[in-house]
Design a protein around this motif. Sequence first.
Motif, mmCIF file in Angstrom:
data_model
loop_
_atom_site.group_PDB
_atom_site.id
_atom_site.type_symbol
_atom_site.label_atom_id
_atom_site.label_comp_id
_atom_site.label_asym_id
_atom_site.label_seq_id
_atom_site.Cartn_x
_atom_site.Cartn_y
_atom_site.Cartn_z
ATOM 1 N N ASP A 103 0.831 -1.209 0.000
ATOM 2 C CA ASP A 103 0.000 0.000 0.000
ATOM 3 C C ASP A 103 0.861 1.252 0.000
ATOM 4 O OD1 ASP A 103 -2.300 -1.504 -0.007
ATOM 5 O OD2 ASP A 103 -2.637 -1.345 2.162
ATOM 6 N N SER A 104 1.919 1.228 0.802
ATOM 7 C CA SER A 104 2.792 2.400 0.897
ATOM 8 C C SER A 104 3.437 2.713 -0.444
ATOM 9 C CB SER A 104 3.867 2.163 1.963
ATOM 10 O OG SER A 104 4.675 3.308 2.119
ATOM 11 N N MET A 105 3.904 1.690 -1.149
ATOM 12 C CA MET A 105 4.561 1.904 -2.438
ATOM 13 C C MET A 105 3.566 2.331 -3.510
ATOM 14 S SD MET A 105 7.541 -1.030 -2.614
ATOM 15 C CE MET A 105 6.600 -2.418 -1.967
ATOM 16 N N ILE A 106 2.419 1.685 -3.556
ATOM 17 C CA ILE A 106 1.423 2.044 -4.569
ATOM 18 C C ILE A 106 0.870 3.445 -4.299
ATOM 19 C CG2 ILE A 106 -0.865 1.475 -5.473
ATOM 20 C CD1 ILE A 106 -0.095 -1.513 -4.977
ATOM 21 N N ASP A 107 0.596 3.741 -3.045
ATOM 22 C CA ASP A 107 0.048 5.053 -2.696
ATOM 23 C C ASP A 107 1.059 6.174 -2.929
ATOM 24 O OD1 ASP A 107 -2.276 3.806 -1.986
ATOM 25 O OD2 ASP A 107 -1.986 3.985 0.182
ATOM 26 N N GLY A 108 2.332 5.918 -2.623
ATOM 27 C CA GLY A 108 3.336 6.959 -2.781
ATOM 28 C C GLY A 108 3.851 7.089 -4.199
ATOM 29 N N ASN A 109 4.242 5.974 -4.793
ATOM 30 C CA ASN A 109 4.910 6.009 -6.097
ATOM 31 C C ASN A 109 3.955 6.251 -7.257
ATOM 32 O OD1 ASN A 109 7.024 5.269 -4.466
ATOM 33 N ND2 ASN A 109 7.307 3.238 -5.353
ATOM 34 N N VAL A 110 2.716 5.820 -7.111
ATOM 35 C CA VAL A 110 1.761 5.931 -8.221
ATOM 36 C C VAL A 110 0.670 6.958 -7.904
ATOM 37 C CG1 VAL A 110 0.180 4.684 -9.736
ATOM 38 C CG2 VAL A 110 2.191 3.520 -8.818
ATOM 39 N N LYS A 111 -0.121 6.691 -6.878
ATOM 40 C CA LYS A 111 -1.242 7.583 -6.592
ATOM 41 C C LYS A 111 -0.768 8.967 -6.180
ATOM 42 C CE LYS A 111 -4.593 5.659 -4.163
ATOM 43 N NZ LYS A 111 -5.212 4.811 -3.097
ATOM 44 N N GLY A 112 0.309 9.044 -5.412
ATOM 45 C CA GLY A 112 0.835 10.345 -4.994
ATOM 46 C C GLY A 112 1.263 11.178 -6.189
ATOM 47 N N LEU A 113 1.954 10.537 -7.136
ATOM 48 C CA LEU A 113 2.379 11.233 -8.358
ATOM 49 C C LEU A 113 1.160 11.744 -9.122
ATOM 50 C CD1 LEU A 113 5.093 10.053 -10.854
ATOM 51 C CD2 LEU A 113 2.825 10.670 -11.683
ATOM 52 N N LEU A 114 0.127 10.922 -9.202
ATOM 53 C CA LEU A 114 -1.094 11.326 -9.898
ATOM 54 C C LEU A 114 -1.786 12.483 -9.181
ATOM 55 C CD1 LEU A 114 -2.531 7.793 -10.760
ATOM 56 C CD2 LEU A 114 -1.601 9.444 -12.389
ATOM 57 N N TYR A 115 -1.863 12.398 -7.852
ATOM 58 C CA TYR A 115 -2.533 13.450 -7.084
ATOM 59 C C TYR A 115 -1.867 14.810 -7.321
ATOM 60 C CZ TYR A 115 -4.789 9.768 -4.204
ATOM 61 O OH TYR A 115 -5.515 8.700 -3.755
ATOM 62 N N VAL A 116 -0.533 14.855 -7.190
ATOM 63 C CA VAL A 116 0.183 16.123 -7.348
ATOM 64 C C VAL A 116 0.021 16.637 -8.776
ATOM 65 C CG1 VAL A 116 2.414 17.287 -7.222
ATOM 66 C CG2 VAL A 116 1.847 15.533 -5.541
ATOM 67 N N SER A 117 0.190 15.740 -9.735
ATOM 68 C CA SER A 117 0.108 16.144 -11.140
ATOM 69 C C SER A 117 -1.270 16.724 -11.471
ATOM 70 C CB SER A 117 0.405 14.946 -12.048
ATOM 71 O OG SER A 117 1.706 14.442 -11.809
ATOM 72 N N LYS A 118 -2.313 16.096 -10.951
ATOM 73 C CA LYS A 118 -3.669 16.570 -11.211
ATOM 74 C C LYS A 118 -3.874 17.989 -10.701
ATOM 75 C CE LYS A 118 -8.520 15.132 -10.711
ATOM 76 N NZ LYS A 118 -9.067 16.422 -10.222
ATOM 77 N N MET A 119 -3.189 18.350 -9.631
ATOM 78 C CA MET A 119 -3.296 19.700 -9.075
ATOM 79 C C MET A 119 -2.560 20.731 -9.932
ATOM 80 S SD MET A 119 -5.129 19.681 -6.294
ATOM 81 C CE MET A 119 -4.644 21.218 -5.506
ATOM 82 N N ILE A 120 -1.467 20.331 -10.552
ATOM 83 C CA ILE A 120 -0.590 21.279 -11.235
ATOM 84 C C ILE A 120 -0.878 21.392 -12.732
ATOM 85 C CG2 ILE A 120 1.830 21.866 -11.695
ATOM 86 C CD1 ILE A 120 0.909 21.988 -8.715
ATOM 87 N N ILE A 121 -1.295 20.308 -13.364
ATOM 88 C CA ILE A 121 -1.459 20.294 -14.825
ATOM 89 C C ILE A 121 -2.469 21.338 -15.337
ATOM 90 C CG2 ILE A 121 -2.370 18.903 -16.734
ATOM 91 C CD1 ILE A 121 -0.893 16.494 -15.515
ATOM 92 N N PRO A 122 -3.625 21.535 -14.690
ATOM 93 C CA PRO A 122 -4.573 22.511 -15.249
ATOM 94 C C PRO A 122 -3.971 23.899 -15.465
ATOM 95 C CG PRO A 122 -5.671 21.165 -13.614
ATOM 96 C CD PRO A 122 -4.208 20.818 -13.536
ATOM 97 N N GLY A 123 -3.152 24.365 -14.531
ATOM 98 C CA GLY A 123 -2.517 25.671 -14.681
ATOM 99 C C GLY A 123 -1.548 25.693 -15.844
ATOM 100 N N MET A 124 -0.804 24.610 -16.022
ATOM 101 C CA MET A 124 0.115 24.523 -17.154
ATOM 102 C C MET A 124 -0.652 24.555 -18.476
ATOM 103 S SD MET A 124 2.961 21.695 -15.953
ATOM 104 C CE MET A 124 4.207 22.088 -14.715
ATOM 105 N N LYS A 125 -1.782 23.854 -18.537
ATOM 106 C CA LYS A 125 -2.580 23.832 -19.762
ATOM 107 C C LYS A 125 -3.138 25.225 -20.075
ATOM 108 C CE LYS A 125 -5.276 20.223 -20.536
ATOM 109 N NZ LYS A 125 -6.242 19.119 -20.304
ATOM 110 N N GLU A 126 -3.556 25.941 -19.052
ATOM 111 C CA GLU A 126 -4.076 27.293 -19.262
ATOM 112 C C GLU A 126 -3.005 28.214 -19.839
ATOM 113 O OE1 GLU A 126 -5.664 28.833 -15.645
ATOM 114 O OE2 GLU A 126 -7.242 27.298 -15.488
ATOM 115 N N ARG A 127 -1.755 28.014 -19.390
ATOM 116 C CA ARG A 127 -0.652 28.873 -19.850
ATOM 117 C C ARG A 127 0.025 28.323 -21.107
ATOM 118 N NH1 ARG A 127 0.071 28.315 -14.409
ATOM 119 N NH2 ARG A 127 1.883 26.944 -14.680
#
Length: 249
Positions: A103-127
Motif C-alpha cells: 500500500d505504501s509503495m502504490i500510494d506513494g509512487n503511483v497515486k501520490g504522483l497522480l494526485y500532485v500532477s492533477k493539481m498542477i497540470i490545469p494551470g500549465m494547460k491554461e498557460r
Amino acid sequence: MKTILVTGATSGIGKSTAELLAKQGNRIIICGRRSEVLESLKTELSQFTEIFSLKFDVRNLEELEKAINSLPAKWKDIDVLINNAGNAHGLDPLSAGKTDDWDSMIDGNVKGLLYVSKMIIPGMKERNSGHIVNISSVAARQTYANGVVYCATKKAVDVISEGMRIELTEFGIKVTNIQPGAVETDFSVVRFKGDQERAATVYAGYEPLKAEDIADSIAYCINAPKHVCISDMTIYPTAQAEPRTIYRK
C-alpha cells in the motif's frame, strides 16, 4: 527564472535537485513530510533564491490539496513539477509480502504522483507551457525477484509519463521520465526498515550514483531549449550493466 515544485525535497534526489536548481536562480517550492527538515532546508537555500515550503504527504489527497491550494498568488504559476517523492519497502517474495508495504509503495509512487500532477497540470494547460519530470527507476525496465510490487509501481510511472506526453504535448507541456540505476541515498535504509548494515551492502564494492548525479540530469532536461524535450533518460553507474547486474570489486 522558473518556479519549480519538488516533491520529496527533504532528502536524497529531491534535496539535491532543490539545492542545484536554487543555486541556478530558480524559485523553488520544496515539499515534504518533515516540518523541521523543510524549515532547515528553506533557510539553507534562501541565500540563493526565493524558497517556499509546503508540508504534506503525497499519499494523503486531502492534505495535499489543502497545501497546494494555500500557495500565495505569486507562487501558483508553476513552470516545472518534479515528481520525486516515492519509496521502496521490503524485499520479499509476493507470497510473503506485507500488504502495508504494498500500500505504501502504490500510494506513494503511483497515486501520490497522480494526485500532485492533477493539481498542477490545469494551470500549465491554461498557460500552454510547463515541464513535468517524473522519477521512475531502472526497476521499470526489468522486474526482479522480491521486488515485484516496487518494480510494478515504477513501470506505472513509465506508463503515466508516456500518457502525460500524449495528452499534454499539444499544450506545449514537456514530460520527462528519468530512470536512475543504483543511487546511494537513504533508499535502501528505508527498504530495509532502518537496517543500516544491510543497506550498506547494496552499495559495497563499486561506486554507485550520487543524488547529485540525478540532480544534474534533471537540470539538463529542464534547461534544454524550448524546442527540445528529453522524453526518457536512463542513468546507470558505470559498474551497473542492467537492473540486476552490478560488477563489484
